[in-house]
Design an enzyme around this catalytic site. Sequence first.
Site, PDB file in Angstrom:
ATOM      1  N   SER A 103       0.807  -1.208   0.000  1.00  0.00           N
ATOM      2  CA  SER A 103       0.000   0.000   0.000  1.00  0.00           C
ATOM      3  C   SER A 103       0.850   1.272   0.000  1.00  0.00           C
ATOM      4  CB  SER A 103      -0.960  -0.039   1.188  1.00  0.00           C
ATOM      5  OG  SER A 103      -1.918   0.980   1.133  1.00  0.00           O
ATOM      6  N   ASP A 242      -2.449   6.348  -3.427  1.00  0.00           N
ATOM      7  CA  ASP A 242      -1.283   5.692  -2.820  1.00  0.00           C
ATOM      8  C   ASP A 242      -0.788   4.591  -3.745  1.00  0.00           C
ATOM      9  OD1 ASP A 242      -3.327   3.871  -2.437  1.00  0.00           O
ATOM     10  OD2 ASP A 242      -2.665   3.283  -0.444  1.00  0.00           O
ATOM     11  N   ASP A 244      -1.024   1.436  -4.059  1.00  0.00           N
ATOM     12  CA  ASP A 244      -1.871   0.375  -4.611  1.00  0.00           C
ATOM     13  C   ASP A 244      -3.258   0.862  -4.999  1.00  0.00           C
ATOM     14  OD1 ASP A 244      -2.908   0.647  -2.016  1.00  0.00           O
ATOM     15  OD2 ASP A 244      -3.438  -1.482  -1.892  1.00  0.00           O
ATOM     16  N   ASP A 246      -5.887   2.184  -3.347  1.00  0.00           N
ATOM     17  CA  ASP A 246      -7.108   2.077  -2.560  1.00  0.00           C
ATOM     18  C   ASP A 246      -7.307   3.256  -1.617  1.00  0.00           C
ATOM     19  OD1 ASP A 246      -5.217   1.543  -0.627  1.00  0.00           O
ATOM     20  OD2 ASP A 246      -6.055  -0.387  -0.004  1.00  0.00           O
TER      21      ASP A 246
END
Length: 452
Positions: A103, A242, A244, A246
């Site tokens: 993340s 960010d 990833d 999400d």
Amino acid sequence: MKTQRQYFGTDGIRGRVGHSLVNPEFVLKLGWAVGCVLANGGGSKVLIGKDTRISGYMLESALEAGLSAAGVDIHLLGPMPTPAIAYLTRTLRAKAGIVISASHNPYYDNGIKFFSADGSKLADDIELAIEQQLQRPIMTVESAKLGKAYRINDAPGRYIEFCKSTVASSVNFKGMKIVVDCAHGATYHIAPHVFSELGAEVLELGVDPDGFNINSSCGSTRPEVLQQIVVSEEADVGIALDGDGDRLIMVDRMGNVVDGDELLYIIAKQQHSLGELAGGVVGTIMSNLGLEIALQKLNIPFSRSKVGDRYVMEELLKSGWSLGGEASGHIICLRKTTTGDGIISALQVLAAMCQTGLGLHELKADLVKYPQTIVNVSMQQRIDIDNDTRFTKLLTEAQAQLHGYGRILLRPSGTEPLMRIMVEGEEAVQVETIAKLLAVQVEEIIKQHANT
């Protein structure tokens, strides 16, 4: 009594690459265990996607080997946002989706997280079953039943079209100037296309991943460059994702950061005005008190969950509501998708701007945030703060200083080796003073734990 999980945190398994659990040996066995539990072998299909960290290649290969040994077919998506993998797991009728990502963490961290066949995070009992399977020796299926690997080349295009479908066809971003920061992460080849194909003029940031620069001085955790460019380019809005994809933070035309609480308020207010909000809104124990008060003024119910989008989701499903999120920018729009999605959340905010004719700054104006300070204290081992009277005493004494007008929270991070201290109250100076003192005291207790 609930069994304690040994490997899984609040968002899968995460750590420093080459240390702890994020190494080829463990990840290979993890892939095998997941294949046995989640897909039940027998030629089942599992998707694997990743962000742009250099370690993704290594971990992808290890997972692939483990899943194949369990008799599971693997479909490789390449670099894709976490929510895209959730979506594709559903639409491609896979038994599970696996995400290789840490993340918003630096490149030297990585992790593994999972989606079930319906595109939701795994239930606790499934994670426990995987952990139990990990205690057994690997048993490879006979050669005729080994899993095969395939590559899905049109995955980005599928997801781009899905994102665009989450706003009404009447919504057009023509005339809107947007700066999009992809954090050199998994959205670099997706997010700019989504917004430009809906009519916006897009300036791109963080779209040149090299395996090492993910989240480095960019993205939702470091929006300073985005703020400067939004102002210098006289853009209408900035979007920071960010690594990833999400998590979402936005920047208004004056360069002010608009966090997850404020974005959640904007989406809730707009859905409420259109009669599209199912029930109320779920925040977390870290959500600003100002959000709760602002929603109350609109007669929108509000409830709090533990920190972590999995717990926000649990509360949404229990309440039958459709909208929830965290101040960090994880926002779940269940009317649109099954998990937190930075691109889709941004689209809902941009749609509100188009439908109302108001800017981001004006849309959030009715939310007056309470002064809040969050301090992180490093720790090398997990500590059960609920059963340590020293922490209880500290919190009781600190809470008394707020005289009933504020909140203090102390909790171990579920994704990083940190103890998080949050102090919220009416006076900014008092809030910061209490937080700094608590940090010193908490650090001393952590040192005492390390020496025992």
